[in-house]
Design a protein around this motif. Structure first.
Motif, mmCIF file in Angstrom:
data_model
loop_
_atom_site.group_PDB
_atom_site.id
_atom_site.type_symbol
_atom_site.label_atom_id
_atom_site.label_comp_id
_atom_site.label_asym_id
_atom_site.label_seq_id
_atom_site.Cartn_x
_atom_site.Cartn_y
_atom_site.Cartn_z
ATOM 1 N N TRP A 1 -40.920 -67.473 59.383
ATOM 2 C CA TRP A 1 -39.740 -68.372 59.114
ATOM 3 C C TRP A 1 -38.709 -68.048 59.381
ATOM 4 C CZ3 TRP A 1 -39.987 -72.653 57.248
ATOM 5 C CH2 TRP A 1 -41.266 -73.681 57.015
ATOM 6 N N ALA A 2 -38.188 -66.430 60.053
ATOM 7 C CA ALA A 2 -37.163 -65.946 60.611
ATOM 8 C C ALA A 2 -38.027 -67.289 62.404
ATOM 9 C CB ALA A 2 -37.801 -64.573 60.789
ATOM 10 N N ILE A 3 -39.201 -66.411 62.165
ATOM 11 C CA ILE A 3 -38.824 -66.875 64.301
ATOM 12 C C ILE A 3 -39.239 -68.535 64.441
ATOM 13 C CG2 ILE A 3 -40.982 -67.478 65.412
ATOM 14 C CD1 ILE A 3 -42.024 -65.216 65.046
ATOM 15 N N ALA A 4 -39.658 -69.908 63.302
ATOM 16 C CA ALA A 4 -39.206 -70.756 62.616
ATOM 17 C C ALA A 4 -38.185 -71.109 62.984
ATOM 18 C CB ALA A 4 -40.675 -71.968 61.849
ATOM 19 N N GLY A 5 -37.928 -70.469 62.005
ATOM 20 C CA GLY A 5 -36.193 -71.234 62.185
ATOM 21 C C GLY A 5 -35.314 -70.645 62.708
ATOM 22 N N THR A 6 -35.198 -69.898 63.830
ATOM 23 C CA THR A 6 -34.456 -69.172 64.861
ATOM 24 C C THR A 6 -34.959 -70.186 65.707
ATOM 25 O OG1 THR A 6 -33.924 -66.879 64.305
ATOM 26 C CG2 THR A 6 -33.557 -67.477 66.376
ATOM 27 N N GLY A 7 -36.114 -70.586 65.836
ATOM 28 C CA GLY A 7 -36.190 -72.159 67.281
ATOM 29 C C GLY A 7 -36.069 -73.377 67.386
ATOM 30 N N MET A 8 -36.293 -73.622 65.781
ATOM 31 C CA MET A 8 -35.606 -74.758 65.579
ATOM 32 C C MET A 8 -34.478 -74.652 65.365
ATOM 33 S SD MET A 8 -38.103 -77.315 65.447
ATOM 34 C CE MET A 8 -39.831 -77.336 65.239
ATOM 35 N N TYR A 9 -33.445 -74.369 64.456
ATOM 36 C CA TYR A 9 -32.181 -73.815 64.972
ATOM 37 C C TYR A 9 -31.480 -73.956 65.923
ATOM 38 C CZ TYR A 9 -27.229 -72.975 64.361
ATOM 39 O OH TYR A 9 -25.898 -73.164 64.180
ATOM 40 N N MET A 10 -32.293 -73.341 66.569
ATOM 41 C CA MET A 10 -32.308 -73.795 68.279
ATOM 42 C C MET A 10 -31.826 -75.181 69.089
ATOM 43 S SD MET A 10 -30.520 -70.489 69.457
ATOM 44 C CE MET A 10 -30.117 -69.373 68.524
ATOM 45 N N LEU A 11 -33.381 -75.779 69.054
ATOM 46 C CA LEU A 11 -33.614 -76.388 68.838
ATOM 47 C C LEU A 11 -32.714 -78.383 68.155
ATOM 48 C CD1 LEU A 11 -35.658 -78.617 70.189
ATOM 49 C CD2 LEU A 11 -36.905 -79.200 68.562
ATOM 50 N N ALA A 12 -32.083 -77.584 66.935
ATOM 51 C CA ALA A 12 -31.211 -78.724 66.618
ATOM 52 C C ALA A 12 -29.901 -78.704 67.228
ATOM 53 C CB ALA A 12 -31.182 -78.268 64.925
ATOM 54 N N ARG A 13 -29.705 -77.356 67.582
ATOM 55 C CA ARG A 13 -28.211 -77.543 68.152
ATOM 56 C C ARG A 13 -28.522 -77.841 69.541
ATOM 57 N NH1 ARG A 13 -24.231 -73.725 66.134
ATOM 58 N NH2 ARG A 13 -23.085 -74.535 68.053
ATOM 59 N N VAL A 14 -29.531 -77.911 69.990
ATOM 60 C CA VAL A 14 -29.850 -78.126 71.242
ATOM 61 C C VAL A 14 -29.876 -80.049 71.486
ATOM 62 C CG1 VAL A 14 -31.616 -79.161 73.279
ATOM 63 C CG2 VAL A 14 -31.503 -77.021 72.246
ATOM 64 N N PHE A 15 -29.610 -80.628 70.547
ATOM 65 C CA PHE A 15 -29.911 -82.165 69.998
ATOM 66 C C PHE A 15 -28.486 -82.071 69.529
ATOM 67 C CE2 PHE A 15 -34.314 -82.194 68.847
ATOM 68 C CZ PHE A 15 -35.078 -83.454 69.607
ATOM 69 N N GLN A 16 -27.864 -81.403 68.996
ATOM 70 C CA GLN A 16 -26.280 -82.182 68.381
ATOM 71 C C GLN A 16 -25.740 -81.673 69.695
ATOM 72 O OE1 GLN A 16 -24.139 -78.327 66.839
ATOM 73 N NE2 GLN A 16 -23.163 -79.714 65.680
ATOM 74 N N ALA A 17 -25.769 -80.864 71.169
ATOM 75 C CA ALA A 17 -25.260 -80.647 71.814
ATOM 76 C C ALA A 17 -25.664 -82.448 72.925
ATOM 77 C CB ALA A 17 -25.589 -79.513 72.807
ATOM 78 N N LEU A 18 -26.349 -82.724 73.379
ATOM 79 C CA LEU A 18 -26.207 -83.397 74.263
ATOM 80 C C LEU A 18 -27.058 -85.054 73.262
ATOM 81 C CD1 LEU A 18 -30.740 -83.088 74.777
ATOM 82 C CD2 LEU A 18 -28.771 -82.267 76.329
ATOM 83 N N ALA A 19 -26.314 -84.679 71.344
ATOM 84 C CA ALA A 19 -25.790 -85.636 71.499
ATOM 85 C C ALA A 19 -24.162 -85.721 71.481
ATOM 86 C CB ALA A 19 -25.825 -85.893 69.626
ATOM 87 N N GLU A 20 -23.640 -85.227 72.032
ATOM 88 C CA GLU A 20 -22.295 -84.945 72.226
ATOM 89 C C GLU A 20 -21.911 -84.895 73.626
ATOM 90 O OE1 GLU A 20 -21.231 -81.443 70.521
ATOM 91 O OE2 GLU A 20 -20.893 -81.828 68.648
ATOM 92 N N ARG A 21 -22.343 -84.059 74.363
ATOM 93 C CA ARG A 21 -22.628 -84.341 76.543
ATOM 94 C C ARG A 21 -23.259 -85.474 76.415
ATOM 95 N NH1 ARG A 21 -18.847 -81.881 74.238
ATOM 96 N NH2 ARG A 21 -19.657 -79.521 73.549
ATOM 97 N N LYS A 22 -24.609 -86.132 76.014
ATOM 98 C CA LYS A 22 -24.752 -87.619 76.715
ATOM 99 C C LYS A 22 -24.812 -88.753 75.540
ATOM 100 C CE LYS A 22 -25.659 -86.321 80.844
ATOM 101 N NZ LYS A 22 -25.448 -87.908 81.738
#
Length: 468
Positions: free
Chosen positions: A39-60
């Motif tokens: 869960w530490a691996i999956a949670g960190t990886g998917m949290y980072m992916l969620a932050r990517v989605f968030q950043a792309l929604a704001e920048r694009k």
């Protein structure tokens, strides 16, 4: 859609079938220690992916239905198509899994349903698929409202189970299971963690639910907020559902539970009514998730057609703003896959794992586009100080998805390629439909690699070295 409705789409997409199967899948693979690492691996990886989605929604903010559109913007037309097709196909396979789980759940009470892929189960599934089809044709907003109501209803059994497991928490039992129960075969820790990876990908599918429906958002910034809110809430539920059963049952007992395994866990604590209670929750949850993913399937195909990545036929909407042709194709494909489960040796786990792997390529391309955008600085005017942070988030997401490919193994990668190759017919159709050149030199190389992998996969199926 408001922030609450968008968050409901994320939660409704993520909390579907997978969370009810976590105890059994983790129990068969590892103890609490390995589960915490997973869960530490999956949670960190998917949290980072969620932050990517968030950043792309704001920048694009101009890119709608972002999952595949980001891939196209960063890596070209054919990769954009593969992302759209892969995401759509993975969503279709996920919907097939939902119907198999419904059949398996009913099979605990009515043997005629078996493991979810008997003739009776398939007929009932086909009736359900087309009932939902005609309901969705009545309107996306109406279906989203139903999803919000169902999301609340399906969280209740999960919370009740968590509370019950907290009350009976047995520390000595948890400690006995911690490094892997003594009643389980010995297995290296790395293998234990690896064996949990595909189920963690599956339960996180839907994290992009708000991004897919960005064109319906009242406020664009709500897309990113909904993604993070949904992620944090659902992750907490999933970790609790995974770890708490180790404090009430031996690991071998958890591993041997019939799916949905959460029903067996609650039954061991409160009696038979617990299994019935969870089974009802599973049916509500899965039907709600199926509704959400049917919407997403049609929306992705529609948006891909609007951006000229799919044939013109699929950009048509009916009077209720529903992409009707895309919905017809989606449910026809889902129906065919449901029928095919009749010949599968283990339809339940096979469909779960195929869904997870098929969705990895779109996720990888989204994370890769996050890296490219942060490096270029496009969209960061006035907030240049955030570029470094977003680039780190994106790189971690890329590494995580690549690790998921390795954890899945070559078998599933080749099987996905088998499906990608005939899917390219839609790409050729679209390019001719919109009067655009077929392949650039780079795209031709990518297609050649995909075709070779697909041929190897077909040979594996024919020779028996790969079994579904």
């Amino acid at each position: 859609m408001s922030l609450v409705a968008l968050t409901g789409m994320v939660v409704g997409s993520m909390v579907g079938a997978g969370i009810f199967n976590l105890p059994g899948r983790f129990g068969a693979a590892t103890g609490p220690f390995g589960a915490i690492i997973a869960w530490a691996i999956a949670g960190t990886g998917m949290y980072m992916l969620a932050r990517v989605f968030q950043a792309l929604a704001e920048r694009k903010p101009d890119i709608d239905a972002g999952v595949f559109a980001y891939a196209k913007a960063g890596f070209g037309d054919y990769m954009g198509f593969l992302s759209a097709f892969g995401y759509w196909l993975g969503s279709c396979l996920g919907n097939v899994f939902y119907w198999v789980l419904i059949g398996s759940t009913l099979g605990a009470f009515f043997p005629v349903f078996g493991g979810g892929n008997t003739l009776t189960a398939i007929v009932v599934s086909l009736i359900g698929i087309w009932t939902f089809h005609f309901m969705i044709l009545r309107g996306v907003e109406q279906a989203a409202f139903i999803n919000s109501v169902v999301t609340v209803a399906k969280i209740v059994p999960i919370l009740v189970t968590i509370i019950a497991l907290i009350f009976v928490f047995n520390y000595s039992q948890f400690a006995d299971n911690f490094f892997g129960g003594a009643d389980m075969p010995e297995k290296p820790l790395l293998q234990q963690v690896r064996d949990t990876m595909l189920i963690t990908v599956f339960v996180f599918l839907g994290i992009e639910g708000a991004s897919v429906y960005s064109r319906f958002a009242k406020t664009r910034a709500d897309v990113g907020r909904a993604t993070i809110l949904g992620f944090v809430g659902v992750t907490g539920l999933m970790v609790a559902i995974t770890l708490l059963p180790y404090a009430s049952m031996m690991q071998s007992q958890i591993a041997g539970l019939r799916q949905p395994s959460l029903a067996g866990v609650l039954e061991s604590v409160v009696g038979h009514w617990g299994a019935v209670f969870i089974s009802v929750g599973v049916l509500i949850s899965v039907l709600g998730a199926y509704l959400a993913w049917s919407l997403i399937c049609a929306e992705v195909m529609f948006a891909a057609s609007k951006s000229k990545d799919m044939p013109r036929l699929f950009s048509a909407q009916n009077g209720n703003r529903v992409p009707a042709n895309a919905l017809w194709l989606t449910n026809a494909v889902v129906s065919l896959f449901v029928i095919s489960t009749y010949w599968s040796q283990d339809a339940f786990n096979f469909m779960l794992d195929m869904t997870s792997v098929t969705t990895l390529l779109p996720y990888l391309l989204v994370a890769g586009y996050g890296v490219l955008l942060a490096r270029s600085g496009e969209g960061y005017e006035g907030v240049e100080n955030q570029r470094g942070r977003d680039q780190i988030f994106s790189w971690i997401a890329v590494i995580y998805v690549l690790f998921m490919f390795l954890a899945a193994g070559l078998k599933y990668v080749l099987l996905v390629a088998v499906l990608y190759v005939p899917g390219t017919i839609l790409y050729v159709w679209a390019r001719r439909d919109w009067k655009m050149p077929l392949f650039s030199p780079r795209d031709l190389v990518i297609f050649a690699v995909t075709a070779v992998a697909g041929l190897i996969g077909v040979w594996g199926l024919i020779s028996g070295t790969i079994t579904p």
